[in-house]
Design a protein around this motif. Structure first.
Motif, PDB file in Angstrom:
ATOM      1  N   THR A 438      28.487  91.626 -24.225  1.00  0.00           N
ATOM      2  CA  THR A 438      28.997  90.264 -24.017  1.00  0.00           C
ATOM      3  C   THR A 438      28.141  89.436 -23.066  1.00  0.00           C
ATOM      4  OG1 THR A 438      30.473  91.083 -22.260  1.00  0.00           O
ATOM      5  CG2 THR A 438      31.372  90.943 -24.505  1.00  0.00           C
ATOM      6  N   ARG A 439      27.101  90.034 -22.503  1.00  0.00           N
ATOM      7  CA  ARG A 439      26.216  89.253 -21.630  1.00  0.00           C
ATOM      8  C   ARG A 439      25.565  88.135 -22.438  1.00  0.00           C
ATOM      9  NH1 ARG A 439      23.426  90.991 -17.173  1.00  0.00           N
ATOM     10  NH2 ARG A 439      23.744  93.194 -17.744  1.00  0.00           N
ATOM     11  N   THR A 440      25.384  86.964 -21.835  1.00  0.00           N
ATOM     12  CA  THR A 440      24.659  85.867 -22.470  1.00  0.00           C
ATOM     13  C   THR A 440      23.482  85.483 -21.577  1.00  0.00           C
ATOM     14  OG1 THR A 440      25.744  83.947 -21.443  1.00  0.00           O
ATOM     15  CG2 THR A 440      26.911  85.016 -23.279  1.00  0.00           C
ATOM     16  N   LEU A 443      25.637  83.839 -18.743  1.00  0.00           N
ATOM     17  CA  LEU A 443      26.877  84.444 -18.233  1.00  0.00           C
ATOM     18  C   LEU A 443      26.734  85.948 -18.094  1.00  0.00           C
ATOM     19  CD1 LEU A 443      29.470  82.516 -20.467  1.00  0.00           C
ATOM     20  CD2 LEU A 443      28.903  82.039 -18.063  1.00  0.00           C
ATOM     21  N   ALA A 444      27.356  86.512 -17.061  1.00  0.00           N
ATOM     22  CA  ALA A 444      27.367  87.952 -16.867  1.00  0.00           C
ATOM     23  C   ALA A 444      28.276  88.595 -17.912  1.00  0.00           C
ATOM     24  CB  ALA A 444      27.879  88.274 -15.464  1.00  0.00           C
ATOM     25  N   PRO A 445      28.084  89.882 -18.199  1.00  0.00           N
ATOM     26  CA  PRO A 445      28.960  90.540 -19.167  1.00  0.00           C
ATOM     27  C   PRO A 445      30.401  90.584 -18.669  1.00  0.00           C
ATOM     28  CG  PRO A 445      27.606  92.148 -17.999  1.00  0.00           C
ATOM     29  CD  PRO A 445      27.074  90.801 -17.638  1.00  0.00           C
ATOM     30  N   SER A 469      30.230 103.064 -20.952  1.00  0.00           N
ATOM     31  CA  SER A 469      30.330 102.318 -19.699  1.00  0.00           C
ATOM     32  C   SER A 469      29.128 101.429 -19.420  1.00  0.00           C
ATOM     33  CB  SER A 469      30.513 103.298 -18.529  1.00  0.00           C
ATOM     34  OG  SER A 469      29.403 104.189 -18.459  1.00  0.00           O
ATOM     35  N   SER A 470      28.028 101.619 -20.134  1.00  0.00           N
ATOM     36  CA  SER A 470      26.836 100.797 -19.886  1.00  0.00           C
ATOM     37  C   SER A 470      26.982  99.423 -20.513  1.00  0.00           C
ATOM     38  CB  SER A 470      25.591 101.486 -20.453  1.00  0.00           C
ATOM     39  OG  SER A 470      25.696 101.627 -21.857  1.00  0.00           O
ATOM     40  N   THR A 471      26.177  98.470 -20.021  1.00  0.00           N
ATOM     41  CA  THR A 471      26.156  97.130 -20.613  1.00  0.00           C
ATOM     42  C   THR A 471      24.803  96.903 -21.253  1.00  0.00           C
ATOM     43  OG1 THR A 471      25.464  96.168 -18.504  1.00  0.00           O
ATOM     44  CG2 THR A 471      27.823  96.160 -18.988  1.00  0.00           C
ATOM     45  N   LEU A 472      24.797  96.117 -22.319  1.00  0.00           N
ATOM     46  CA  LEU A 472      23.592  95.899 -23.111  1.00  0.00           C
ATOM     47  C   LEU A 472      22.953  94.558 -22.789  1.00  0.00           C
ATOM     48  CD1 LEU A 472      24.921  97.111 -26.586  1.00  0.00           C
ATOM     49  CD2 LEU A 472      23.771  98.447 -24.817  1.00  0.00           C
ATOM     50  N   PRO A 473      21.710  94.342 -23.240  1.00  0.00           N
ATOM     51  CA  PRO A 473      21.098  93.012 -23.129  1.00  0.00           C
ATOM     52  C   PRO A 473      21.889  92.000 -23.954  1.00  0.00           C
ATOM     53  CG  PRO A 473      19.453  94.690 -23.607  1.00  0.00           C
ATOM     54  CD  PRO A 473      20.803  95.333 -23.807  1.00  0.00           C
ATOM     55  N   VAL A 474      21.457  90.767 -23.952  1.00  0.00           N
ATOM     56  CA  VAL A 474      22.139  89.695 -24.664  1.00  0.00           C
ATOM     57  C   VAL A 474      22.360  90.064 -26.131  1.00  0.00           C
ATOM     58  CG1 VAL A 474      21.984  87.298 -25.432  1.00  0.00           C
ATOM     59  CG2 VAL A 474      21.213  87.927 -23.136  1.00  0.00           C
ATOM     60  N   ARG A 475      23.579  89.942 -26.583  1.00  0.00           N
ATOM     61  CA  ARG A 475      23.936  90.177 -27.988  1.00  0.00           C
ATOM     62  C   ARG A 475      24.870  89.050 -28.410  1.00  0.00           C
ATOM     63  NH1 ARG A 475      22.442  92.008 -32.600  1.00  0.00           N
ATOM     64  NH2 ARG A 475      21.612  93.845 -31.557  1.00  0.00           N
ATOM     65  N   ASP A 521      30.169  86.560 -28.835  1.00  0.00           N
ATOM     66  CA  ASP A 521      31.113  85.776 -29.625  1.00  0.00           C
ATOM     67  C   ASP A 521      32.529  86.361 -29.584  1.00  0.00           C
ATOM     68  OD1 ASP A 521      30.502  88.067 -31.041  1.00  0.00           O
ATOM     69  OD2 ASP A 521      30.283  87.069 -32.977  1.00  0.00           O
ATOM     70  N   TRP A 522      32.744  87.431 -28.772  1.00  0.00           N
ATOM     71  CA  TRP A 522      34.080  88.037 -28.644  1.00  0.00           C
ATOM     72  C   TRP A 522      34.291  88.482 -27.196  1.00  0.00           C
ATOM     73  CZ3 TRP A 522      36.058  93.010 -31.598  1.00  0.00           C
ATOM     74  CH2 TRP A 522      37.467  92.979 -31.652  1.00  0.00           C
ATOM     75  N   ARG A 523      34.178  87.527 -26.291  1.00  0.00           N
ATOM     76  CA  ARG A 523      34.284  87.818 -24.863  1.00  0.00           C
ATOM     77  C   ARG A 523      35.731  87.973 -24.397  1.00  0.00           C
ATOM     78  NH1 ARG A 523      30.070  86.868 -21.330  1.00  0.00           N
ATOM     79  NH2 ARG A 523      31.479  85.936 -19.782  1.00  0.00           N
ATOM     80  N   SER A 524      36.677  87.558 -25.203  1.00  0.00           N
ATOM     81  CA  SER A 524      38.087  87.673 -24.799  1.00  0.00           C
ATOM     82  C   SER A 524      38.968  87.818 -26.027  1.00  0.00           C
ATOM     83  CB  SER A 524      38.517  86.436 -24.000  1.00  0.00           C
ATOM     84  OG  SER A 524      38.416  85.269 -24.803  1.00  0.00           O
ATOM     85  N   GLY A 525      40.207  88.267 -25.805  1.00  0.00           N
ATOM     86  CA  GLY A 525      41.174  88.365 -26.881  1.00  0.00           C
ATOM     87  C   GLY A 525      41.044  89.642 -27.691  1.00  0.00           C
ATOM     88  N   THR A 526      42.055  89.869 -28.520  1.00  0.00           N
ATOM     89  CA  THR A 526      42.074  91.068 -29.359  1.00  0.00           C
ATOM     90  C   THR A 526      41.839  90.761 -30.826  1.00  0.00           C
ATOM     91  OG1 THR A 526      44.488  90.861 -29.566  1.00  0.00           O
ATOM     92  CG2 THR A 526      43.649  92.266 -27.776  1.00  0.00           C
TER      93      THR A 526
END
Length: 561
Positions: A438-440, A443-445, A469-475, A521-526
């Motif tokens: 979710t990182r942009t 914006l932070a992930p 648990s890891s975070t990825l580059p911008v996706r 494109d899916w930073r929040s919600g279910t």
């Protein structure tokens, strides 16, 4: 440098300005220092915040006689205009000689795993056509030095300071052009120079114009495919001589400014462009000045310069299609000599006959269905570079990839769903690893996002869903990846339950099993809402229609006279 070698005719200098005097090519900048090749610092105070010829030459086909020979020889009024704006003209040219003028280079020299798949044909058996147009900043000849200045960069590797992806729809009813700002930071894949065998390591963050110096135009093509997942069929690399000659051949190209402009500073920067308010027909040196002007247009950025280039190109195609004076054989011959000498193409376009065939395809598109855009972008953290704008850039690339017209005039296409393979396992036995992408660029992930979606899957019966648990580059876009064909059914099942489009389910050698990457494109919600439901071109792309005769560049008040 062999690829940047220019054999075109000489040109007069354009004063002391050291901005690159390339047809529609801005000055290249050092990718690490934040300064231009010519020593200029990237302006930060007035910005829009959003927003030699390689491998041989063609031998040419055997000579033919009579009518057949003349039919073969008849082709575009100007090769450069053909490949840029889809205009075909007339003239009898020396076929073999012009073939010999063309330089050729490899289409894609990147890592095979980064290459985009070719699009499928439509119901009529037609496929889209994607051509990458590249403008080199080479300063390897006296002619380039006269126009470009910057003597300290003589003989250095050229950079791809203009990059425009030209997309022609499968049915040839519309054309889209996407420009990428030269200052864009992105990942450049590993590229291997086919001449020297040297391999250039992949870079995770470099200026896009540096791709050309990593083995040639084939690396620029590879960079675009990695970023956009759009299959590129051909490339055409040009220098300044063709554009200048084209402007002369058509008797000038009309351009408009909303106030008198003089692109010149007290320190000697600027293109030297001097025009009165309103519409002026520019040609030769003045046309070149228009294409390279940054100081004086809008906020003084390369984005504004790209906008001016779009206006020029649209105006040029309208002029060419309406200009009967191009039937002059002498002008056509001189123009063809200059244009072919100015081109480097891939082997698939490596003859006049192939360029003529291309021109016939491009010519089918009406002017009013040509749409010029710029990749949506945001400034990097230091303000000296730009990054693809989250969501908007990915959306624009998807529209091109799916052959959806950027002018919004396409009839809504109903896709025929492909039969999905049956899952190999029941839901409770499908192991799904969830990653946080979710990182942009700005914006932070989102913390805990992978855990939240993994819990969502468990609640829907996917008991073996786990969070990474890891975070990825911008996706920008949420995707589901699977390791081999036996797992495609499982991956498709996960996508169906979450409402993720089948087009975002992809096979990948970079994962084990089934992996869900939750994107920006899916930073929040279910509930996942697919961007595929909206096929409108993002406003941040700055779309300009080819038939717009009222377009006019805004002039910075500090540069009026």
């Amino acid at each position: 440098m062999r690829r940047a070698h220019v054999r075109g005719p000489g040109a007069q200098g354009v004063g002391k300005d050291r901005e690159l005097a390339h047809s529609s090519v801005p000055a290249a900048e050092d990718t690490t220092s934040g300064t231009a090749r010519d020593g200029e610092r990237v302006p930060r105070q007035r910005r829009q915040g959003d927003g030699g010829g390689r491998r041989g030459r063609g031998d040419g086909p055997r000579r033919a006689g009579g009518r057949r020979r003349h039919r073969i020889l008849r082709w575009s009024a100007a090769v450069l205009a053909v490949v840029i704006v889809g205009t075909a003209g007339a003239g009898y040219l020396y076929y073999r000689h012009l073939n010999d003028n063309l330089r050729k280079d490899d289409l894609n020299i990147g890592d095979k795993k980064d290459r985009a798949a070719a699009p499928r044909a439509n119901a009529a058996g037609q496929t889209p056509l994607n051509i990458l147009l590249i403008g080199s900043d080479a300063r390897d000849s006296k002619e380039n030095q006269k126009l470009g200045g910057a003597k300290d960069t003589y003989g250095t590797a050229p950079r791809a300071d203009v990059q425009m992806l030209l997309h022609v729809s499968a049915d040839r009813t519309n054309m889209s052009v996407v420009s990428m700002p030269r200052d864009t930071l992105l990942a450049i894949p590993e590229c291997t120079d086919p001449d020297t065998g040297r391999t250039y390591a992949a870079s995770t963050s470099a200026m896009t114009n540096a791709s050309l110096e990593r083995g040639g135009p084939g690396c620029t093509v590879a960079t675009w495919e990695k970023l956009t997942d759009i299959h590129i069929d051909h490339f055409v690399m040009v220098d300044f001589a063709g554009v200048v000659s084209m402007a002369d051949a058509v008797g000038g190209v009309p351009v408009c400014v909303d106030a008198a402009i003089y692109s010149h500073t007290s320190s000697g920067h600027g293109s030297g462009l001097k025009l009165r308010k309103g519409t002026t027909s520019v040609q030769g040196k003045q046309a070149l000045q228009w294409l390279r002007t940054r100081y004086g247009f809008e906020d003084g950025s390369d984005i504004a310069r790209t906008k001016a280039q779009h206006m020029y190109m649209n105006s040029m195609v309208r002029q060419l299609r309406a200009n009967a004076t191009l039937s002059n054989p002498g002008k056509l011959r001189a123009l063809a000599e200059t244009a072919t000498e100015a081109l480097t193409v891939d082997d698939g376009l490596g003859s006049v006959a192939k360029l003529y065939d291309l021109s016939k395809e491009l010519k089918k598109v009406p002017t009013e269905r040509i749409t010029m855009t710029t990749m949506p972008w945001v400034y990097s953290s230091d303000g000296n570079r730009v990054l693809p704008r989250p969501t908007d850039a990915a959306k624009l690339f998807r529209l091109v990839r799916e052959d959806i017209a950027l002018d919004g005039k396409d009839k809504k296409k109903t896709a025929t769903p492909t039969a999905a393979p049956e899952p190999a396992h029941s839901d409770d036995r499908i192991a799904v690893q969830v990653q946080n992408g979710t990182r942009t660029s700005t914006l932070a992930p989102v913390g805990g996002r992978a855990s939240a979606i993994a819990a969502l899957l468990v609640g829907k019966g996917f008991d073996k869903a786990t969070a990474d648990s890891s975070t990825l580059p911008v996706r920008d876009e949420t995707v589901i990846r699977y390791a081999d064909a036996a797992l495609e059914g499982d991956a498709r099942r996960v996508a169906k339950v979450l409402g993720i489009p089948a087009g975002q389910v992809k096979r990948s050698t970079d994962v084990d099993g089934v992996t869900l990457v939750v994107g920006a494109d899916w930073r929040s919600g279910t509930k996942y809402t697919s961007a595929d439901s909206d096929d409108t071109t993002p406003k941040s792309a700055g779309a300009l229609n080819g038939a717009d005769t009222k377009a006019c560049m805004h002039v910075d008040p500090d540069y009026t006279w």
